[in-house]
Design a protein around this motif. Structure first.
Motif, PDB file in Angstrom:
ATOM      1  N   GLY A  75       0.826  -1.196   0.000  1.00  0.00           N
ATOM      2  CA  GLY A  75       0.000   0.000   0.000  1.00  0.00           C
ATOM      3  C   GLY A  75       0.859   1.244   0.000  1.00  0.00           C
ATOM      4  N   GLN A  76       0.224   2.361   0.262  1.00  0.00           N
ATOM      5  CA  GLN A  76       0.953   3.628   0.293  1.00  0.00           C
ATOM      6  C   GLN A  76       2.005   3.582   1.400  1.00  0.00           C
ATOM      7  OE1 GLN A  76       0.755   6.019  -2.017  1.00  0.00           O
ATOM      8  NE2 GLN A  76      -0.605   4.572  -3.034  1.00  0.00           N
ATOM      9  N   PRO A  77       3.112   4.306   1.234  1.00  0.00           N
ATOM     10  CA  PRO A  77       4.178   4.276   2.247  1.00  0.00           C
ATOM     11  C   PRO A  77       3.663   4.645   3.636  1.00  0.00           C
ATOM     12  CG  PRO A  77       4.927   5.408   0.282  1.00  0.00           C
ATOM     13  CD  PRO A  77       3.448   5.155   0.099  1.00  0.00           C
ATOM     14  N   ASN A  78       4.253   4.008   4.612  1.00  0.00           N
ATOM     15  CA  ASN A  78       3.945   4.305   6.010  1.00  0.00           C
ATOM     16  C   ASN A  78       4.357   5.746   6.310  1.00  0.00           C
ATOM     17  OD1 ASN A  78       3.535   4.228   8.768  1.00  0.00           O
ATOM     18  ND2 ASN A  78       5.235   2.853   9.190  1.00  0.00           N
ATOM     19  N   THR A  79       3.501   6.481   6.989  1.00  0.00           N
ATOM     20  CA  THR A  79       3.828   7.865   7.351  1.00  0.00           C
ATOM     21  C   THR A  79       4.350   7.976   8.773  1.00  0.00           C
ATOM     22  OG1 THR A  79       1.540   8.284   8.005  1.00  0.00           O
ATOM     23  CG2 THR A  79       2.144   8.829   5.729  1.00  0.00           C
ATOM     24  N   GLN A  80       4.295   6.877   9.537  1.00  0.00           N
ATOM     25  CA  GLN A  80       4.808   6.862  10.907  1.00  0.00           C
ATOM     26  C   GLN A  80       6.288   6.511  10.884  1.00  0.00           C
ATOM     27  OE1 GLN A  80       2.379   4.394  13.515  1.00  0.00           O
ATOM     28  NE2 GLN A  80       0.771   4.423  11.974  1.00  0.00           N
ATOM     29  N   LYS A  81       7.036   6.922  11.884  1.00  0.00           N
ATOM     30  CA  LYS A  81       8.464   6.617  11.966  1.00  0.00           C
ATOM     31  C   LYS A  81       8.702   5.327  12.748  1.00  0.00           C
ATOM     32  CE  LYS A  81       9.948  10.325   9.893  1.00  0.00           C
ATOM     33  NZ  LYS A  81      10.431  10.229   8.543  1.00  0.00           N
ATOM     34  N   ASN A  82       7.985   4.279  12.375  1.00  0.00           N
ATOM     35  CA  ASN A  82       8.131   2.963  12.996  1.00  0.00           C
ATOM     36  C   ASN A  82       7.439   1.948  12.097  1.00  0.00           C
ATOM     37  OD1 ASN A  82       5.380   3.307  13.448  1.00  0.00           O
ATOM     38  ND2 ASN A  82       5.657   3.934  15.556  1.00  0.00           N
ATOM     39  N   TYR A  83       7.171   0.762  12.600  1.00  0.00           N
ATOM     40  CA  TYR A  83       6.342  -0.194  11.876  1.00  0.00           C
ATOM     41  C   TYR A  83       4.897   0.078  12.258  1.00  0.00           C
ATOM     42  CZ  TYR A  83      10.181  -3.269  10.346  1.00  0.00           C
ATOM     43  OH  TYR A  83      11.287  -3.799   9.742  1.00  0.00           O
ATOM     44  N   ASP A  84       4.002   0.008  11.272  1.00  0.00           N
ATOM     45  CA  ASP A  84       2.592   0.265  11.564  1.00  0.00           C
ATOM     46  C   ASP A  84       1.790  -1.021  11.735  1.00  0.00           C
ATOM     47  OD1 ASP A  84       2.153  -0.684   8.996  1.00  0.00           O
ATOM     48  OD2 ASP A  84       1.529   1.248   8.174  1.00  0.00           O
ATOM     49  N   GLY A  85       2.447  -2.174  11.689  1.00  0.00           N
ATOM     50  CA  GLY A  85       1.764  -3.450  11.908  1.00  0.00           C
ATOM     51  C   GLY A  85       1.359  -4.161  10.634  1.00  0.00           C
ATOM     52  N   LYS A  87       8.928  -1.657  -7.672  1.00  0.00           N
ATOM     53  CA  LYS A  87       7.958  -1.609  -8.755  1.00  0.00           C
ATOM     54  C   LYS A  87       8.001  -2.912  -9.517  1.00  0.00           C
ATOM     55  CE  LYS A  87       6.423   1.071 -12.673  1.00  0.00           C
ATOM     56  NZ  LYS A  87       6.617   2.261 -13.490  1.00  0.00           N
ATOM     57  N   LEU A  88       6.872  -3.591  -9.605  1.00  0.00           N
ATOM     58  CA  LEU A  88       6.775  -4.853 -10.328  1.00  0.00           C
ATOM     59  C   LEU A  88       6.355  -4.576 -11.757  1.00  0.00           C
ATOM     60  CD1 LEU A  88       4.846  -6.872  -7.608  1.00  0.00           C
ATOM     61  CD2 LEU A  88       7.309  -6.757  -7.972  1.00  0.00           C
ATOM     62  N   VAL A  89       7.055  -5.188 -12.698  1.00  0.00           N
ATOM     63  CA  VAL A  89       6.721  -5.036 -14.112  1.00  0.00           C
ATOM     64  C   VAL A  89       6.727  -6.408 -14.763  1.00  0.00           C
ATOM     65  CG1 VAL A  89       7.603  -2.680 -14.324  1.00  0.00           C
ATOM     66  CG2 VAL A  89       9.132  -4.581 -14.729  1.00  0.00           C
ATOM     67  N   MET A 118      -1.139  -7.303  -8.218  1.00  0.00           N
ATOM     68  CA  MET A 118       0.210  -6.899  -8.620  1.00  0.00           C
ATOM     69  C   MET A 118       0.342  -5.399  -8.861  1.00  0.00           C
ATOM     70  SD  MET A 118       1.765  -9.681  -8.360  1.00  0.00           S
ATOM     71  CE  MET A 118       3.279  -9.779  -9.250  1.00  0.00           C
ATOM     72  N   THR A 119      -0.766  -4.658  -8.841  1.00  0.00           N
ATOM     73  CA  THR A 119      -0.689  -3.202  -9.001  1.00  0.00           C
ATOM     74  C   THR A 119      -0.604  -2.488  -7.653  1.00  0.00           C
ATOM     75  OG1 THR A 119      -3.092  -2.908  -9.040  1.00  0.00           O
ATOM     76  CG2 THR A 119      -1.994  -3.325 -11.155  1.00  0.00           C
ATOM     77  N   THR A 120      -0.643  -3.242  -6.555  1.00  0.00           N
ATOM     78  CA  THR A 120      -0.541  -2.655  -5.220  1.00  0.00           C
ATOM     79  C   THR A 120       0.831  -2.014  -5.033  1.00  0.00           C
ATOM     80  OG1 THR A 120      -2.025  -4.326  -4.307  1.00  0.00           O
ATOM     81  CG2 THR A 120      -0.611  -3.162  -2.739  1.00  0.00           C
ATOM     82  N   PRO A 121       0.892  -0.785  -4.556  1.00  0.00           N
ATOM     83  CA  PRO A 121       2.202  -0.170  -4.278  1.00  0.00           C
ATOM     84  C   PRO A 121       2.934  -0.964  -3.190  1.00  0.00           C
ATOM     85  CG  PRO A 121       0.439   1.471  -4.156  1.00  0.00           C
ATOM     86  CD  PRO A 121      -0.210   0.125  -4.258  1.00  0.00           C
ATOM     87  N   ILE A 122       4.253  -1.071  -3.342  1.00  0.00           N
ATOM     88  CA  ILE A 122       5.072  -1.805  -2.372  1.00  0.00           C
ATOM     89  C   ILE A 122       6.306  -0.966  -2.050  1.00  0.00           C
ATOM     90  CG2 ILE A 122       6.391  -3.901  -1.889  1.00  0.00           C
ATOM     91  CD1 ILE A 122       4.837  -5.244  -4.174  1.00  0.00           C
ATOM     92  N   THR A 123       6.613  -0.843  -0.764  1.00  0.00           N
ATOM     93  CA  THR A 123       7.918  -0.343  -0.360  1.00  0.00           C
ATOM     94  C   THR A 123       8.618  -1.479   0.365  1.00  0.00           C
ATOM     95  OG1 THR A 123       7.030   0.640   1.677  1.00  0.00           O
ATOM     96  CG2 THR A 123       7.244   2.091  -0.242  1.00  0.00           C
ATOM     97  N   TRP A 124       9.948  -1.460   0.357  1.00  0.00           N
ATOM     98  CA  TRP A 124      10.676  -2.583   0.937  1.00  0.00           C
ATOM     99  C   TRP A 124      12.091  -2.184   1.311  1.00  0.00           C
ATOM    100  CZ3 TRP A 124      14.289  -6.270  -1.535  1.00  0.00           C
ATOM    101  CH2 TRP A 124      14.903  -5.737  -2.673  1.00  0.00           C
TER     102      TRP A 124
END
Length: 125
Positions: free
Chosen positions: A12-22, A122-124, A80-86
């Motif tokens: 999903g969209q990037p986490n906006t908190q400065k930690n893990y959001d669960g 980004k998956l292509v 596969m169109t879901t945004p991913i950060t890693w």
């Protein structure tokens, strides 16, 4: 007491908190005394049942080669169109008396857990 590779994903969209959001998935690959192991710490603690991992260690050259397959469903990805950060961290420790060395692609996995620091994946086709 050895090398390992850790991967963390945030869907999903990037986490906006400065930690893990669960919502993160964190996995690690290692060559253990029992053989190769692909382990998931988040969201639940245990092995990744549909993943494959091969690890080859050359003691003379002090190298370790990892080859694995982590199905997208293991990180909760269905669309596969879901945004991913890693992030990815490589930990180097060649024995109990060897100091731990490590490098990471982005911050957020080693030390302070902070998925807002993850980079885009980004998956292509």
């Amino acid at each position: 007491d050895g090398d390992c590779i850790q991967l963390a994903f945030h869907l999903g969209q990037p986490n906006t908190q400065k930690n893990y959001d669960g919502t993160e998935t964190v996995v690690g690959a290692a060559l253990t005394k029992r053989g190769p192991l692909l382990w998931r710490w988040r969201p639940d603690d245990g092995p990744c049942p549909t993943a494959d991992l091969a690890v080859v260690r050359d003691e003379e050259k002090r190298t370790t080669i990892y080859e694995g397959r982590l199905p997208w469903r293991e990180i909760g990805l269905v669309d596969m169109t879901t945004p991913i950060t890693w992030s990815v961290t490589i930990n180097d420790r060649d024995g109990k008396d060897d100091p731990v060395g490590w490098m990471e692609w982005t911050a957020g996995l080693r030390g302070r857990h902070d998925s807002s620091a993850f980079g885009w994946l980004k998956l292509v086709k």
